[in-house]
Scaffold this active site. Structure first.
Site: not given
Ligand code: 9MJ
Length: 667
Positions: A112, A114, A223, A310, A404, A407, A422, A427
């Protein structure tokens, strides 16, 4: 002829179905205007027959009384946090660990996007939305039901077949085009801006007044579930079920059979991340089978069956050389970091807004710090974090003095506010900011009365309120530095000319809290003349398009304040006579149309193009969708043009656009 009760039920069903098709299936069947018409019909019907109004009626998205604070909610099942896979190697480790624990069985995964938003939990009982809360620390969150109700991708009633009890979880996101626009408007209104779309989503949800949440284009993707009266054998089955219940799932979710499929998914999402209308910061990989998940179990609060991968950050390093404090026209003190110039995503960044005291403290930014910077929502420079290992010895924590810087008066932070202001109503920074706003192009449009002259006039004590500029003699102007006779004559012509601006411009110029260009125009079109507004009650303002309780109150209070009434009176006495705004055209190529501008136009600024479309009855929006009627394509157009072509949305080059503007003159 159906009875009012039957008609109300029918309307509710049609509107609910339209919402579902629009937000969940992404296949709208009802035009926006038709939706609005039916919604209004239902509203009228419910006003006449209050007994017909049900809490799950689409009319009831806004309307709850603002709460004084948010109640705490204990999640029946903790909301999980995900273990991070920082790089490809750790992702491989994750997949291998899963296989090892499940000793060679065939395992499938769900990937999925994020989302970088705010996690929430919604409780549905017998299909009805009962309660919603933020994730909080995972155990205890805050109750934000009234705010969630205002989001159109939060169904108030689920589709038939939903379980009797369902806790569903998802992410509330703030589309990036709207984010840039919101910050632009906040800056114009002298309010603190948001650092990134995530903060904008969180800030919008934590509003005590749901009508403010309602004015923000938030959306949700679901989700996960918490406690529920149903079970599924796989995550994929769960996601499909959620979608069937009317809970929007991300269309980019995908089932992946093995590591190479996961890697291909990652590569695809990474390449396409900037084409999405919202920010994603990675991909979540989840084991699909429920039985597999049970065997994998947990390490502390994180499931062993999921990992968050990430994306590599698109960040550059630089050094904070100075933290400056500026004072805007509402008196807000805003810290800005001046950094060593650095290239990020094609532009050079030298200044980064730090938004407010809390933000600086949270990030613990100090002068001399090495920091990572990025462009939030692809545009706005954001200081991501301080590189602590590189902090020079002796770097002092930043303190926003409650004084501020312009002034020297005391600055104060009201309870519950993030902004420090301020307290001096006279002012010079505030006067100067107000005067500059007054003379601005979108307000009274007095060319020549720019930053420098405003500063000089205020410093010389010649101007205390904007009305003063109309009574200044040429001699007074001539005494100022840099102004010769010719400039003064030009300025005089400009000042005189400004007496005949349209009412919408005049209202914008006044700097009423919460009122920007769009609301000013809506007010002008609604009331037609200033005197009709001066005596209006809060309820009268509620009848104006897109004005909710908080904004209505703000306008009313501003116009009721004796000092403001006096200032307005002095402007009128000086000969300022606002003219009626022309009605937006209901005919012509732009009437009722949704238009996206992309790329650079050669002959006009984007702002002018937007105003031109709006004067012709059209609406300019940030992102291309199936609902867009036209995409205007300038030089160097990027992903929006591509999206338009994919969706088959009509496009026009600049020349065609100008021709169309000619045909659609304002009425
Ligand atoms: C996000 N942030 O898109 C989860 N998340 O599933 C997706 N977070 C998640 N799944 C279980 N796509 C805990 C968090």
């Amino acid at each position: 002829m159906s009875s009012p009760a039957q008609r109300a039920a029918q309307l509710r069903e049609t509107l609910r179905d339209a919402n579902y098709r629009y937000y969940v299936l992404d296949a709208p069947t009802l035009a926006d205007a038709e939706y609005d018409r039916l919604l209004r019909e239902l509203q009228t019907l419910e006003e006449k027959h209050p007994e017909l109004c049900t809490p799950d009626s689409p009319t009831q998205r806004v309307g709850a009384i603002p709460s004084a604070k948010f109640e705490k909610v204990v999640h029946r099942r903790p909301m999980l946090s995900l273990q991070n896979a920082m790089n490809d190697e750790e992702l491989v480790d994750f997949v291998e660990r899963v296989h090892k624990t499940l000793s060679g069985e065939s395992v499938s995964f769900v990937c999925e996007p994020k989302l970088d938003g705010l996690a929430v939990e919604l409780i549905y009982e017998h299909g009805r939305f009962i309660k919603g809360s933020t994730r909080g620390d995972g155990e205890v969150g805050e109750e934000i039901t009234a705010n969630l109700r205002t989001i159109r991708s939060v169904p108030l009633m689920l589709q038939p077949g939903a379980p009797d009890y369902l806790e569903v979880r998802g992410e509330v996101i703030f589309p990036r085009a709207a984010f840039a626009e919101l910050n632009r408007r906040r800056e114009e209104a002298g309010e603190p801006t948001f650092a990134n779309p995530r903060n904008a989503a969180a800030g919008s949800l934590r509003q005590l007044d749901p009508s403010i949440t309602a004015s923000r284009p938030l959306a949700v993707f679901y989700y996960d579930v918490g406690e529920t009266s149903t079970r599924w054998t796989s995550h994929w089955a769960r996601l499909c079920a959620l979608r069937d219940y009317g809970l929007r799932t991300n269309p980019q979710n995908q089932r992946c059979a093995d590591l190479s499929a996961i890697k291909a998914y990652l590569a695809e999402r990474l390449a396409g991340r900037h084409d999405l209308p919202y920010e994603i910061d990675g991909v979540v990989v989840k084991v699909d089978g429920e039985a597999h998940r049970e065997r994998l179990g947990f390490v502390s609060r994180s499931p062993r069956w999921a990992a968050a991968y990430k994306f590599p950050a698109e960040e550059e390093e630089t050094i904070v050389e100075e933290i400056l404090i500026s004072v805007g026209r509402t008196g807000v003190l805003t810290p800005t970091a001046r950094v060593r110039p650095v290239h990020v995503g094609g532009v050079t960044i030298t200044n980064i807004g730090l938004h407010n005291e809390d933000e600086v403290r949270r990030k613990d930014v100090r002068v001399g710090d090495h920091v990572f910077v990025r462009r939030a929502g692809d545009v706005i420079p954001e200081l991501v974090k301080v590189i602590l290992e590189k902090r020079p010895p002796g770097a002092e924590p930043f303190v926003l003095n409650p004084i501020c810087p312009v002034c020297g008066a005391a600055a104060r932070r009201e309870a519950g506010e993030v902004a420090m202001r301020c307290t001096n109503i006279a002012c010079p920074a505030v006067l100067q900011g107000r005067l500059r706003h007054f003379s601005g192009r979108r307000a009274m449009d007095i060319e020549g009365l720019g930053d420098k002259l405003c500063a000089q006039l205020v410093a010389a004590g010649l101007v205390k309120t904007p009305a003063d500029i109309y009574s200044l003699s040429d001699a007074a102007f001539l005494e100022l530095e840099r102004l010769g006779e010719k400039s003064v004559a030009n300025l005089r012509a400009q000042i005189d000319g400004s007496k005949k601006r349209r009412l919408s411009r005049f209202l914008n110029a006044l700097g009423i809290p919460q009122v920007g260009e769009a609301t000013a125009l809506a007010l002008s079109l609604h009331f037609g003349a200033l005197d009709k507004m001066m005596g209006a009650a809060v309820d009268d303002f509620l009848g104006v398009r897109d004005v909710g309780p908080a904004v209505a109150q703000a306008i009313h209070d501003f116009l009721a304040e004796p000092k403001n009434r006096e200032a307005i009176g002095r402007l009128l006495q000086a000969g300022v006579a606002p003219e009626t705004d022309p009605r937006p055209s209901s005919r012509g190529p732009f009437a009722g149309k949704s238009v996206v501008l992309t790329g650079t136009l050669a002959k006009m600024s984007r702002e002018d193009a937007k105003a031109a479309v709006e004067r012709r009855g059209g609406k300019v929006v940030g992102a291309v969708s199936r609902k867009t009627d036209l995409v205007v394509v300038g030089e160097d157009a990027g992903s929006k043009l591509k999206k338009a072509q994919e969706l088959g949305v009509a496009t026009a080059d600049e020349e065609t656009f100008l021709k169309m503007l000619g045909e659609g003159e304002t009425a």
